[in-house]
Design a protein around this motif. Structure first.
Motif, short mmCIF file in Angstrom:
data_model
loop_
_atom_site.label_atom_id
_atom_site.label_comp_id
_atom_site.label_asym_id
_atom_site.label_seq_id
_atom_site.Cartn_x
_atom_site.Cartn_y
_atom_site.Cartn_z
N LEU A 188 1.24 -0.08 -19.99
CA LEU A 188 1.20 -0.75 -18.69
C LEU A 188 1.28 0.28 -17.58
O LEU A 188 1.98 1.29 -17.72
N ALA A 189 0.59 0.00 -16.48
CA ALA A 189 0.65 0.86 -15.30
C ALA A 189 0.66 -0.01 -14.07
O ALA A 189 0.09 -1.10 -14.06
N VAL A 190 1.31 0.48 -13.01
CA VAL A 190 1.32 -0.23 -11.73
C VAL A 190 1.01 0.77 -10.63
O VAL A 190 1.47 1.91 -10.67
N PHE A 191 0.20 0.32 -9.68
CA PHE A 191 -0.21 1.17 -8.57
C PHE A 191 0.06 0.44 -7.26
O PHE A 191 -0.09 -0.78 -7.19
N ASP A 192 0.42 1.19 -6.24
CA ASP A 192 0.62 0.57 -4.93
C ASP A 192 -0.57 0.82 -4.02
O ASP A 192 -0.53 0.57 -2.82
N VAL A 193 -1.64 1.32 -4.58
CA VAL A 193 -2.91 1.51 -3.89
C VAL A 193 -4.00 0.99 -4.81
O VAL A 193 -4.01 1.30 -6.00
N GLU A 194 -4.89 0.19 -4.26
CA GLU A 194 -5.99 -0.33 -5.06
C GLU A 194 -7.26 0.43 -4.69
O GLU A 194 -7.74 0.34 -3.57
N PHE A 195 -7.75 1.22 -5.60
CA PHE A 195 -8.95 2.02 -5.34
C PHE A 195 -10.19 1.17 -5.54
O PHE A 195 -10.32 0.47 -6.54
N THR A 196 -11.08 1.24 -4.58
CA THR A 196 -12.36 0.55 -4.68
C THR A 196 -13.45 1.57 -4.41
O THR A 196 -13.19 2.67 -3.91
N ALA A 197 -14.68 1.21 -4.69
CA ALA A 197 -15.81 2.13 -4.47
C ALA A 197 -15.89 2.54 -3.00
O ALA A 197 -16.10 3.71 -2.69
N PRO B 31 1.68 -4.52 -3.55
CA PRO B 31 1.52 -4.09 -2.16
C PRO B 31 2.06 -2.67 -1.94
O PRO B 31 2.99 -2.22 -2.61
N GLU B 32 1.47 -1.97 -0.96
CA GLU B 32 1.86 -0.58 -0.67
C GLU B 32 3.33 -0.43 -0.34
O GLU B 32 3.92 0.60 -0.62
N SER B 33 3.95 -1.43 0.23
CA SER B 33 5.36 -1.33 0.63
C SER B 33 6.34 -1.56 -0.53
O SER B 33 7.55 -1.50 -0.34
N THR B 34 5.84 -1.79 -1.73
CA THR B 34 6.69 -2.08 -2.88
C THR B 34 7.51 -0.86 -3.28
O THR B 34 6.98 0.24 -3.42
N SER B 35 8.81 -1.06 -3.46
CA SER B 35 9.68 0.04 -3.89
C SER B 35 9.43 0.37 -5.36
O SER B 35 8.89 -0.45 -6.11
N GLU B 36 9.83 1.56 -5.74
CA GLU B 36 9.68 1.98 -7.14
C GLU B 36 10.47 1.04 -8.07
O GLU B 36 10.00 0.70 -9.15
N GLU B 37 11.66 0.63 -7.64
CA GLU B 37 12.49 -0.26 -8.45
C GLU B 37 11.81 -1.62 -8.64
O GLU B 37 11.80 -2.17 -9.73
N SER B 38 11.22 -2.15 -7.57
CA SER B 38 10.52 -3.43 -7.67
C SER B 38 9.28 -3.31 -8.56
O SER B 38 8.98 -4.21 -9.34
N ALA B 39 8.57 -2.20 -8.45
CA ALA B 39 7.40 -1.98 -9.30
C ALA B 39 7.81 -1.93 -10.77
O ALA B 39 7.13 -2.48 -11.64
N ALA B 40 8.94 -1.29 -11.05
CA ALA B 40 9.44 -1.23 -12.43
C ALA B 40 9.81 -2.63 -12.92
O ALA B 40 9.54 -2.97 -14.08
N GLU B 41 10.39 -3.45 -12.06
CA GLU B 41 10.72 -4.84 -12.43
C GLU B 41 9.45 -5.63 -12.72
O GLU B 41 9.42 -6.45 -13.64
N VAL B 42 8.42 -5.41 -11.93
CA VAL B 42 7.13 -6.07 -12.17
C VAL B 42 6.63 -5.71 -13.57
O VAL B 42 6.20 -6.58 -14.34
N LEU B 43 6.70 -4.43 -13.91
CA LEU B 43 6.23 -3.99 -15.24
C LEU B 43 7.07 -4.60 -16.36
O LEU B 43 6.52 -5.03 -17.38
N ARG B 44 8.37 -4.65 -16.17
CA ARG B 44 9.23 -5.25 -17.20
C ARG B 44 8.88 -6.73 -17.39
O ARG B 44 8.81 -7.23 -18.51
N ALA B 45 8.66 -7.43 -16.29
CA ALA B 45 8.31 -8.86 -16.37
C ALA B 45 6.94 -9.05 -17.03
O ALA B 45 6.76 -9.93 -17.89
#
Length: 112
Positions: free
Chosen positions: A94-103, A60-74
């Protein structure tokens, strides 16, 4: 255990059955929801001796950088469990994005 006539006991251990690891991209309790966007999996072959895994996730867009890093570690732990039996020469990207690009989103942005 196997018993022989002399009263000796020999322990024969069966290989432990492991439960299948969670699917890559599965949500992790206590962390933001995650969505697997793309994946690429390549096993060793004549052209490359590496076991290669590449995954991109959305949070989600509101995800902090620290939480995104935890997601990647998990998620890395999940990937490691999936390729645990592969021989040496493992490469994981691995990569994590807080924006989902669509057409449709790209089309809106290009019109601006």
């Amino acid at each position: 255990m196997v018993f022989t006539s002399s009263g000796d006991a020999n322990v024969i251990e069966k290989p432990a059955e492991r439960a299948a690891p969670p699917a890559i991209g599965s949500s992790i309790p206590g962390l933001p929801p995650v969505k697997l966007l793309t994946s690429r999996e390549q096993n060793p072959n004549d052209a490359s001796p590496l076991t290669y895994r590449e995954y991109a996730f959305a949070v989600p867009e509101s995800t902090s950088e620290e939480s995104a890093a935890e997601v990647l570690r998990a998620q890395l732990r999940y990937v490691e469990a999936h390729i645990a039996t592969a021989k040496t020469g493992k490469l994981v990207n691995l990569a994590v994005f807080d924006v989902e690009f669509t057409a449709s989103r790209r089309a809106r942005r290009s019109r601006r």
